[in-house]
Design a protein around this motif. Structure first.
Motif, PDB file in Angstrom:
ATOM      1  N   CYS A 163     -13.834   5.983  -1.980  1.00  0.00           N
ATOM      2  CA  CYS A 163     -13.281   5.239  -0.862  1.00  0.00           C
ATOM      3  C   CYS A 163     -11.830   5.751  -1.235  1.00  0.00           C
ATOM      4  CB  CYS A 163     -13.108   3.277  -1.811  1.00  0.00           C
ATOM      5  SG  CYS A 163     -12.215   2.578  -0.173  1.00  0.00           S
ATOM      6  N   ILE A 164     -11.084   5.844   0.170  1.00  0.00           N
ATOM      7  CA  ILE A 164     -10.297   7.039   0.078  1.00  0.00           C
ATOM      8  C   ILE A 164      -9.201   5.582   1.283  1.00  0.00           C
ATOM      9  CG2 ILE A 164      -9.189   8.710   0.941  1.00  0.00           C
ATOM     10  CD1 ILE A 164     -11.397  10.681  -0.258  1.00  0.00           C
ATOM     11  N   SER A 165      -8.237   5.404   0.869  1.00  0.00           N
ATOM     12  CA  SER A 165      -7.041   4.861   1.961  1.00  0.00           C
ATOM     13  C   SER A 165      -5.455   5.874   2.257  1.00  0.00           C
ATOM     14  CB  SER A 165      -6.434   3.466   1.482  1.00  0.00           C
ATOM     15  OG  SER A 165      -6.348   3.051   1.706  1.00  0.00           O
ATOM     16  N   VAL A 166      -5.577   6.005   3.498  1.00  0.00           N
ATOM     17  CA  VAL A 166      -5.149   6.205   4.123  1.00  0.00           C
ATOM     18  C   VAL A 166      -3.191   5.376   4.991  1.00  0.00           C
ATOM     19  CG1 VAL A 166      -3.869   8.906   5.086  1.00  0.00           C
ATOM     20  CG2 VAL A 166      -5.863   8.623   4.034  1.00  0.00           C
ATOM     21  N   ARG A 167      -1.834   6.117   4.419  1.00  0.00           N
ATOM     22  CA  ARG A 167      -1.593   4.900   5.655  1.00  0.00           C
ATOM     23  C   ARG A 167      -0.279   5.985   5.848  1.00  0.00           C
ATOM     24  NH1 ARG A 167       1.957  -0.908   4.596  1.00  0.00           N
ATOM     25  NH2 ARG A 167      -0.641  -1.494   4.181  1.00  0.00           N
ATOM     26  N   ILE A 168       0.368   5.646   7.065  1.00  0.00           N
ATOM     27  CA  ILE A 168       1.521   6.920   7.669  1.00  0.00           C
ATOM     28  C   ILE A 168       2.578   5.446   8.399  1.00  0.00           C
ATOM     29  CG2 ILE A 168      -0.121   8.491   7.085  1.00  0.00           C
ATOM     30  CD1 ILE A 168      -0.486   8.380  10.847  1.00  0.00           C
ATOM     31  N   HIS A 169       3.765   5.883   8.185  1.00  0.00           N
ATOM     32  CA  HIS A 169       4.098   5.091   8.666  1.00  0.00           C
ATOM     33  C   HIS A 169       4.623   5.604  10.517  1.00  0.00           C
ATOM     34  CE1 HIS A 169       5.211   1.776   5.347  1.00  0.00           C
ATOM     35  NE2 HIS A 169       4.515   3.094   5.072  1.00  0.00           N
ATOM     36  N   GLY A 170       4.952   4.613  11.553  1.00  0.00           N
ATOM     37  CA  GLY A 170       5.088   5.127  12.756  1.00  0.00           C
ATOM     38  C   GLY A 170       3.821   4.497  13.484  1.00  0.00           C
ATOM     39  N   GLU A 171       3.620   4.973  15.007  1.00  0.00           N
ATOM     40  CA  GLU A 171       3.568   4.497  16.253  1.00  0.00           C
ATOM     41  C   GLU A 171       2.693   5.588  16.376  1.00  0.00           C
ATOM     42  OE1 GLU A 171       5.880   3.453  19.180  1.00  0.00           O
ATOM     43  OE2 GLU A 171       5.134   0.678  18.440  1.00  0.00           O
ATOM     44  N   LEU A 172       1.317   5.504  16.679  1.00  0.00           N
ATOM     45  CA  LEU A 172       0.049   6.512  17.052  1.00  0.00           C
ATOM     46  C   LEU A 172      -0.017   6.560  18.739  1.00  0.00           C
ATOM     47  CD1 LEU A 172      -2.713   5.545  15.189  1.00  0.00           C
ATOM     48  CD2 LEU A 172      -0.703   6.710  14.208  1.00  0.00           C
ATOM     49  N   ASP A 173      -0.401   7.877  18.876  1.00  0.00           N
ATOM     50  CA  ASP A 173      -0.378   7.625  20.478  1.00  0.00           C
ATOM     51  C   ASP A 173      -2.523   7.460  20.578  1.00  0.00           C
ATOM     52  OD1 ASP A 173      -1.769  10.184  22.260  1.00  0.00           O
ATOM     53  OD2 ASP A 173       0.208   9.612  23.066  1.00  0.00           O
ATOM     54  N   LEU A 174      -2.935   6.483  21.604  1.00  0.00           N
ATOM     55  CA  LEU A 174      -3.980   6.288  21.299  1.00  0.00           C
ATOM     56  C   LEU A 174      -4.865   7.256  21.834  1.00  0.00           C
ATOM     57  CD1 LEU A 174      -6.029   3.905  20.914  1.00  0.00           C
ATOM     58  CD2 LEU A 174      -5.497   3.437  23.673  1.00  0.00           C
ATOM     59  N   ASP A 175      -4.232   7.944  22.839  1.00  0.00           N
ATOM     60  CA  ASP A 175      -5.800   9.089  23.048  1.00  0.00           C
ATOM     61  C   ASP A 175      -5.702  10.381  21.894  1.00  0.00           C
ATOM     62  OD1 ASP A 175      -6.295   8.373  25.697  1.00  0.00           O
ATOM     63  OD2 ASP A 175      -4.255   9.350  26.533  1.00  0.00           O
ATOM     64  N   ALA A 176      -4.077  10.431  21.351  1.00  0.00           N
ATOM     65  CA  ALA A 176      -4.678  11.675  20.094  1.00  0.00           C
ATOM     66  C   ALA A 176      -5.183  10.698  19.251  1.00  0.00           C
ATOM     67  CB  ALA A 176      -3.302  11.989  19.882  1.00  0.00           C
ATOM     68  N   PHE A 177      -5.512  10.284  18.707  1.00  0.00           N
ATOM     69  CA  PHE A 177      -6.289   9.093  17.705  1.00  0.00           C
ATOM     70  C   PHE A 177      -7.717   9.465  18.346  1.00  0.00           C
ATOM     71  CE2 PHE A 177      -8.445   5.706  16.338  1.00  0.00           C
ATOM     72  CZ  PHE A 177      -8.152   5.591  14.558  1.00  0.00           C
TER      73      PHE A 177
END
Length: 254
Positions: A157-171
């Motif tokens: 199990c791996i958890s990754v957290r990043i701060h900021g807002e995502l571009d929905l299409d890119a995600f």
């Protein structure tokens, strides 16, 4: 369950319960045995898909230290699952029917609301990053950063957290590509998407992407926005997951 549209429309999965034999399971968990057996993948998959693990036959475990190692091994495979120790599976039914995690509302095991609660619990267990701009990864992720572990068949199990807002299409593009290219059993997450005030949920089983439903919770004024994804699978490469998710940030797509 998530792969069957008819079941998803008619039913809500309350809990997914896996029973683990504390007296014998260690031989089938690679992180304890150091090798794999014919049943290793089956055992790890059952733990991976569970929301509640009953660690049964704890009376057959020699001591508290051994039981603690078993719990840690189970959480290496699936940090989102609750683990209850028991004998003869004698547990309070309310803990199964109402949720061992103490959830106040009838939140389904794989519902968007449950994803929010579990991701928050995982991050607290792992510990917040000292650098607000850095990704936070679980202890399991750190341990698997080497190329040797990246090629391993071990489920973790791996958890990754990043701060900021995502571009929905890119995600969406990243999620579809990652699910098809990596050996992922389950994935879930909480997302901060540009232009959306509500928190969005991400869930997937194997290559089936469950969309981005709203969690019914909103980012508050001044609250730091972040996205956190929890992935359970084989041969996962934490650094690649972090880089891929970071490339979905709005500033990376301008």
């Amino acid at each position: 369950f998530l792969l069957d549209d008819a079941l998803r429309r008619r039913l809500q999965l309350r809990e997914v319960v896996a029973v683990v034999d504390a007296a014998n399971v260690s031989r089938h968990l690679q992180c304890l045995a150091g090798s794999r057996t014919k049943l290793t993948r089956l055992v790890e998959e059952q733990i991976a898909f569970a929301s509640l693990v009953l660690m049964n036959k704890v009376d057959r475990a020699p001591d508290e230290a051994t039981r603690a190692k078993l719990v840690q091994a189970i959480q290496t495979v699936n940090r989102t699952a609750e683990v209850l120790q028991c004998t003869y599976c004698d547990v309070d039914p309310a803990l199964v029917l109402e949720g061992a995690g103490g959830f106040k509302e009838p939140v389904g095991a794989w519902s968007p609301g449950r994803a929010l609660l579990e991701v928050e619990r995982i991050h607290l267990a792992v510990g917040p990053s000292s650098d607000p701009d850095a990704a936070s990864t679980s202890a399991a992720a750190s341990a698997s950063a080497s190329e040797a572990d990246a090629s391993s068949d071990e489920v973790r199990c791996i958890s990754v957290r990043i701060h900021g807002e995502l571009d929905l299409d890119a995600f969406n593009r990243w999620a579809i590509r990652t699910l098809s290219e990596m050996d992922i059993l389950r994935a879930k997450g909480v997302l901060a998407v540009s232009g959306r005030h509500e928190k969005l949920a991400f869930q997937a089983v194997h290559a089936a992407f469950d969309g981005l439903p709203s969690l019914g919770a909103f980012w508050q004024p001044g609250e730091p926005r972040f996205s956190e994804v929890v992935v359970i699978g084989c041969g996962l490469q934490p650094r690649l997951l972090e880089i891929g998710l970071r490339r979905c940030l709005v500033e990376e797509n301008k």
